[in-house]
Structure formats: C-alpha cells, structure tokens
Design a protein around this motif. Structure first.
Motif, PDB file in Angstrom:
ATOM      1  N   LEU A  88     -67.900  36.655 -12.095  1.00  0.00           N
ATOM      2  CA  LEU A  88     -67.200  37.938 -11.997  1.00  0.00           C
ATOM      3  C   LEU A  88     -66.550  38.285 -13.339  1.00  0.00           C
ATOM      4  N   ALA A  89     -65.930  37.278 -13.970  1.00  0.00           N
ATOM      5  CA  ALA A  89     -65.292  37.518 -15.264  1.00  0.00           C
ATOM      6  C   ALA A  89     -66.315  38.025 -16.271  1.00  0.00           C
ATOM      7  N   TYR A  90     -67.475  37.379 -16.315  1.00  0.00           N
ATOM      8  CA  TYR A  90     -68.491  37.813 -17.269  1.00  0.00           C
ATOM      9  C   TYR A  90     -69.001  39.197 -16.940  1.00  0.00           C
ATOM     10  N   ALA A  91     -69.211  39.453 -15.623  1.00  0.00           N
ATOM     11  CA  ALA A  91     -69.728  40.767 -15.232  1.00  0.00           C
ATOM     12  C   ALA A  91     -68.771  41.860 -15.700  1.00  0.00           C
ATOM     13  N   LEU A  92     -67.457  41.565 -15.697  1.00  0.00           N
ATOM     14  CA  LEU A  92     -66.487  42.586 -16.083  1.00  0.00           C
ATOM     15  C   LEU A  92     -66.402  42.766 -17.591  1.00  0.00           C
ATOM     16  N   ILE A  93     -66.450  41.669 -18.369  1.00  0.00           N
ATOM     17  CA  ILE A  93     -66.083  41.833 -19.777  1.00  0.00           C
ATOM     18  C   ILE A  93     -67.229  41.643 -20.759  1.00  0.00           C
ATOM     19  N   ASN A  94     -68.455  41.419 -20.267  1.00  0.00           N
ATOM     20  CA  ASN A  94     -69.595  41.315 -21.175  1.00  0.00           C
ATOM     21  C   ASN A  94     -69.765  42.560 -22.022  1.00  0.00           C
ATOM     22  N   PHE A  95     -69.522  43.674 -21.361  1.00  0.00           N
ATOM     23  CA  PHE A  95     -69.666  44.994 -21.932  1.00  0.00           C
ATOM     24  C   PHE A  95     -68.873  45.155 -23.244  1.00  0.00           C
ATOM     25  N   ILE A  96     -67.706  44.464 -23.330  1.00  0.00           N
ATOM     26  CA  ILE A  96     -66.786  44.712 -24.439  1.00  0.00           C
ATOM     27  C   ILE A  96     -67.396  44.295 -25.770  1.00  0.00           C
ATOM     28  N   GLY A  97     -68.025  43.099 -25.787  1.00  0.00           N
ATOM     29  CA  GLY A  97     -68.623  42.620 -27.024  1.00  0.00           C
ATOM     30  C   GLY A  97     -69.669  43.597 -27.536  1.00  0.00           C
ATOM     31  N   VAL A  98     -70.524  44.069 -26.626  1.00  0.00           N
ATOM     32  CA  VAL A  98     -71.589  44.989 -27.036  1.00  0.00           C
ATOM     33  C   VAL A  98     -70.990  46.296 -27.559  1.00  0.00           C
ATOM     34  N   LEU A  99     -69.961  46.790 -26.855  1.00  0.00           N
ATOM     35  CA  LEU A  99     -69.311  48.024 -27.317  1.00  0.00           C
ATOM     36  C   LEU A  99     -68.728  47.835 -28.712  1.00  0.00           C
ATOM     37  N   ALA A 100     -68.088  46.652 -28.927  1.00  0.00           N
ATOM     38  CA  ALA A 100     -67.486  46.402 -30.239  1.00  0.00           C
ATOM     39  C   ALA A 100     -68.555  46.388 -31.315  1.00  0.00           C
ATOM     40  N   VAL A 101     -69.700  45.775 -31.017  1.00  0.00           N
ATOM     41  CA  VAL A 101     -70.789  45.738 -31.993  1.00  0.00           C
ATOM     42  C   VAL A 101     -71.253  47.159 -32.306  1.00  0.00           C
ATOM     43  N   LEU A 102     -71.424  47.979 -31.260  1.00  0.00           N
ATOM     44  CA  LEU A 102     -71.917  49.339 -31.479  1.00  0.00           C
ATOM     45  C   LEU A 102     -70.916  50.150 -32.291  1.00  0.00           C
ATOM     46  N   LYS A 103     -69.608  49.956 -31.996  1.00  0.00           N
ATOM     47  CA  LYS A 103     -68.590  50.680 -32.747  1.00  0.00           C
ATOM     48  C   LYS A 103     -68.607  50.250 -34.211  1.00  0.00           C
ATOM     49  N   PHE A 104     -68.814  48.937 -34.415  1.00  0.00           N
ATOM     50  CA  PHE A 104     -68.877  48.437 -35.794  1.00  0.00           C
ATOM     51  C   PHE A 104     -70.038  49.086 -36.533  1.00  0.00           C
ATOM     52  N   VAL A 105     -71.203  49.142 -35.880  1.00  0.00           N
ATOM     53  CA  VAL A 105     -72.377  49.742 -36.529  1.00  0.00           C
ATOM     54  C   VAL A 105     -72.089  51.204 -36.849  1.00  0.00           C
ATOM     55  N   GLN A 106     -71.429  51.897 -35.901  1.00  0.00           N
ATOM     56  CA  GLN A 106     -71.109  53.318 -36.116  1.00  0.00           C
ATOM     57  C   GLN A 106     -70.186  53.484 -37.321  1.00  0.00           C
ATOM     58  N   ASP A 107     -69.112  52.680 -37.380  1.00  0.00           N
ATOM     59  CA  ASP A 107     -68.184  52.780 -38.511  1.00  0.00           C
ATOM     60  C   ASP A 107     -68.890  52.424 -39.806  1.00  0.00           C
ATOM     61  N   TYR A 108     -69.758  51.424 -39.731  1.00  0.00           N
ATOM     62  CA  TYR A 108     -70.441  50.950 -40.931  1.00  0.00           C
ATOM     63  C   TYR A 108     -71.342  52.048 -41.487  1.00  0.00           C
ATOM     64  N   THR A 109     -72.115  52.671 -40.580  1.00  0.00           N
ATOM     65  CA  THR A 109     -73.023  53.709 -41.065  1.00  0.00           C
ATOM     66  C   THR A 109     -72.227  54.920 -41.541  1.00  0.00           C
ATOM     67  N   MET A 110     -71.019  55.141 -40.962  1.00  0.00           N
ATOM     68  CA  MET A 110     -70.170  56.233 -41.439  1.00  0.00           C
ATOM     69  C   MET A 110     -69.750  55.990 -42.887  1.00  0.00           C
ATOM     70  N   ARG A 111     -69.361  54.724 -43.150  1.00  0.00           N
ATOM     71  CA  ARG A 111     -68.875  54.412 -44.488  1.00  0.00           C
ATOM     72  C   ARG A 111     -70.011  54.383 -45.510  1.00  0.00           C
ATOM     73  N   HIS A 112     -71.144  53.785 -45.109  1.00  0.00           N
ATOM     74  CA  HIS A 112     -72.275  53.666 -46.041  1.00  0.00           C
ATOM     75  C   HIS A 112     -73.378  54.612 -45.559  1.00  0.00           C
ATOM     76  N   SER A 113     -73.073  55.902 -45.479  1.00  0.00           N
ATOM     77  CA  SER A 113     -74.026  56.796 -44.835  1.00  0.00           C
ATOM     78  C   SER A 113     -75.328  56.913 -45.617  1.00  0.00           C
ATOM     79  N   GLY A 114     -75.271  56.693 -46.950  1.00  0.00           N
ATOM     80  CA  GLY A 114     -76.499  56.777 -47.725  1.00  0.00           C
ATOM     81  C   GLY A 114     -77.431  55.603 -47.473  1.00  0.00           C
ATOM     82  N   GLU A 115     -76.791  54.465 -47.168  1.00  0.00           N
ATOM     83  CA  GLU A 115     -77.554  53.217 -47.074  1.00  0.00           C
ATOM     84  C   GLU A 115     -78.184  53.090 -45.698  1.00  0.00           C
TER      85      GLU A 115
END
Lengths: 329, 92
Positions: B61-88
C-alpha cells in the motif's frame, strides 16, 4: 523452498543494478537506477520477514531520497567527473577488503540457523518479556521504543544533528530569501500539467492519512515514527512538486518545521525525564500511569510521536533548503 | 499458483531493469522505473500471501501511494533542465 529462489534472483538483479549505478557516467540515470535498487532491496527485506525495515526503505527510497538526490543534482553537473590516477590503488583496497569480508563470511552461521549466537543472546528474553511487560503485538516496536529506548533516542538526536548540519551548509539565510522573493516560473511546479495535478491532489490526503496510520498503528503492525515521518514528508513533497515550493511553505513554514524538529526531540527527552520525576529511571514508561502496561503503551505512543515530528521536520527542511538554493541560481 | 505469478512478475522486473540499464533516452528509463515500481507493488502482495502474512500488505500500500512521487520529481527535473538549457537537446 521457492521463496529462496526468488531471493537469489532478486539479489542477482541487485548486483546488476549496483554495477550499472557504478558504471553510469550520467548521474541522472544513476539516480533513477538508485530508485530501482531501493525497490529491490525493500522486496528482499520483505522476503526476509523484516517488514519494519522494508517499510522504512519503501517510505524513504520511493519518495524522499530520489527527490533529495535530484535536488542535489540541480545544484551540480549531471555528468560524473572522470577520476584521474589512483585507480590501481583503489582497486587494490577494494579487492583486499572484499577478500577479508569473504574470509570472515566463512565463520558466519548458516542463514536462519536457530543455534546462531544472535538467536541465543537477548532475543529469547525479548520475545518472552514483551507480552508480559509491554503487551504489544509487534515485538520490533517493543524493542525499539521501550527495551532499547536509549538507542532510539540516540538515533533521533543523530537525525536532529544531521538536519541542523545540512541547514548550516545549505541555508545561508535562504529561508528568509525564499519567502520574500516572488516565485519564478520554475517554482510554480507542475501546475499547468493537468494529469499530475489532478492525480496528485487526490493522492496527497491519502498519503498523509496512511502516514498517520503507520504512526499510530506501529505497536500492532509494521511501522512507527521513522516510517510515518518519511511518509508524511513524501506527501508534502508531492504537494510541493505539483503546486510549487512556495505553496508548500505556506502550509508548513520554515519556522513551523524548525519547531517540529525541536518539539519532537524535546517530547522524547521529556517522556524520559517524566520517568525520573515519577521515581524510576530515565525512559522507564511503566511508572507513567498507575497500570505499568498502560504506562508502557502511553510512553511508546508519545516517543513515536516525537520521532515522527522530528523526522518530518528534518526531511522537509532539507528538501526546502535544496529547492530554495536551486532557485537562487 | 502464487509461485507461478511471482515468477512471471520477476521476469517482467528483469525486462524492465534491462530497459532501465540500456536506455537509450531518458524517457525509456523513466518508464522502466515506473513499471518496476508497479511490479514491486504486485510482487510484495503476492509474496505476502505466499508467506501467509497478508497483514504485511501495508508495505504494498505504501508503495502504491508514493511510487508516483519519484517519477513526478524526475519529470519536473527534466522540465526545469530543458527550461534552463533550452538550446541543448536532452536525453538523446
């Protein structure tokens, strides 16, 4: 026994993942592989019947540690620097250590051997005395919170000190700066993405509710303050990811988090001192109430609450310190 | 029955791990990690019944609830990263 085969298979996967982490030069994929590593090790703990440990790994590994590692990664480069020289020396040290460990493992008793010293020392006493003195179904909680309350107090102060240390290194007044500065586009989180926003908003209350269940059900099932603290902070971190860190800080400000850190440690110590004031020893809960078993229950619930408060406060403070620092760049 | 199910899940986990190790793009890895998390929830539930300890389902149950968070954090990181290095170009 078929479970042993599963365990060997998982351990093999674990080794492959570990080699993958070490060999990866892209730190971003290393962070994701570390997430996989945590999932595998949680299942292995679970197969070994260590449900409390597995729950800790689940609560910390699935949510908090990935987020904190990514927060650190945002402050540095995502490529690992190539090491220069000294590689033969490192290889030699690692090989010698491995050989010594393998040699030491020859003296180890067989896995699950009932005659092993660890099962003959104090464990039988704990199993025998827990129903008589404390009367909670989860013996792990009884040992952790009552029989070895000193050790857990020490652990709590390690977390307390670590939190303060990270704040000294990272914060440099950014607590004030983060609140006064206007949230930039990055601080807005994933607000403009519909699916994460809807699903996340649905999940946050359930995560916090489950955290409270783990906190107060720790005497009966797997769980306790450490796991609950990690779960509640995972819930708040999810909120921060979706709505932006500024919104999360409006719910639980830096000041409130610092209060939680201190209050948890004070609550644990206070319960210990109450034992002295009631005429017994430090951290003896039996004297807290007229009935010694009810006193033990009260003491365990209070100190687990202290642990939960401090862990939540420390994890969230570290998260916000990383986030505020990444925004300043 | 439970053993057969667990074996099938373990094979799927191995396949997901292969994809996470090989990549090649960041999204392959994100998807592999997400899938591995889902398989972990299933495997924990199956093993809880296999060992006769269904009260340990809390963990799944714990995993079912919070697995989502890691993936969201990764996606947010990619979004911020591409924002900062938009040319790359990222993740190729």
């Amino acid at each position: 026994m078929v479970v042993i085969v599963f365990e060997i298979f998982l351990l093999t996967l674990l080794v492959i993942t570990a080699v993958g982490i070490v060999r990866s030069r892209d730190l971003f994929s290393a962070v994701m592989l570390l997430g996989l590593f945590s999932l595998q090790i949680a299942v292995i703990f679970f197969i070994l019947d260590a449900a409390d440990v597995a729950l800790t790994e689940a609560a910390v590994g699935a949510g908090v540690s990935t987020v904190l590692l990514l927060g650190a990664l945002a402050l540095t480069s995502d490529r690992e620097a190539r090491p220069k020289g000294r590689r033969l020396l490192a290889l030699g040290v690692a090989s010698i250590t491995a050989l010594i460990l393998i040699y030491a493992s020859f003296d180890q008793p067989r896995l699950g051997d009932p005659q092993a010293p660890v099962h003959q020392h104090v464990a039988p006493w704990y199993l025998e005395q827990t129903p008589k003195q404390i009367d909670v179904p989860n013996v792990v909680t009884a040992i952790l919170a009552s029989f070895r309350g000193y050790d857990t107090l020490g652990e709590l102060f390690v977390i307390f000190t670590a939190g303060i240390g990270v704040l000294f290194l990272l914060a440099d007044g950014s607590g004030r700066g983060a609140r006064s500065q206007l949230p930039s586009a990055e601080a807005q989180g994933l607000r403009h993405h519909l699916i994460p926003r809807v699903v996340g908003a649905l999940l946050v209350p359930f995560i916090v509710l489950f955290g409270l269940y783990v906190q107060f059900h720790g005497d009966f099932g797997p769980g306790g303050g450490f796991q609950a603290g990690a779960l509640v902070s995972a819930g708040v971190i999810l909120y921060a990811l979706i709505e932006g860190e500024a919104s999360a800080l409006r719910v639980l400000s830096f000041r409130a988090l610092a209060g939680m850190i201190a209050a948890g440690a004070l609550l644990y110590t206070g319960v210990g001192l109450a034992g002295i004031l009631r005429g017994s020893q430090f951290l003896d809960y039996s004297v807290l109430l007229a009935d010694p078993i009810a006193g033990q229950h009260l003491g365990i619930i209070l100190i687990e609450l202290g642990v939960g408060l401090t862990v939540t406060g420390v994890l969230l403070t570290i998260f916000h310190a990383f986030a505020a620092r990444a925004q300043k760049r | 029955m439970y053993a057969a199910t667990a074996t099938a899940i373990l094979v799927t986990m191995a396949l997901a791990l292969t994809r996470a190790l090989l990549g090649p793009t960041i999204y392959d890895r994100v998807l592999a990690v997400n899938m591995f998390g889902t398989k972990t929830v299933l495997l924990l539930s199956v093993i809880a019944f296999l060992n006769g300890r269904p009260d340990f389902l809390d963990l799944a149950l714990a995993y079912a609830l919070i697995n989502f968070i890691g993936v969201l954090a990764v996606l947010k990181f990619v979004q911020d990263y591409t924002m900062r290095h938009s040319g790359e170009e990222r993740g190729q």
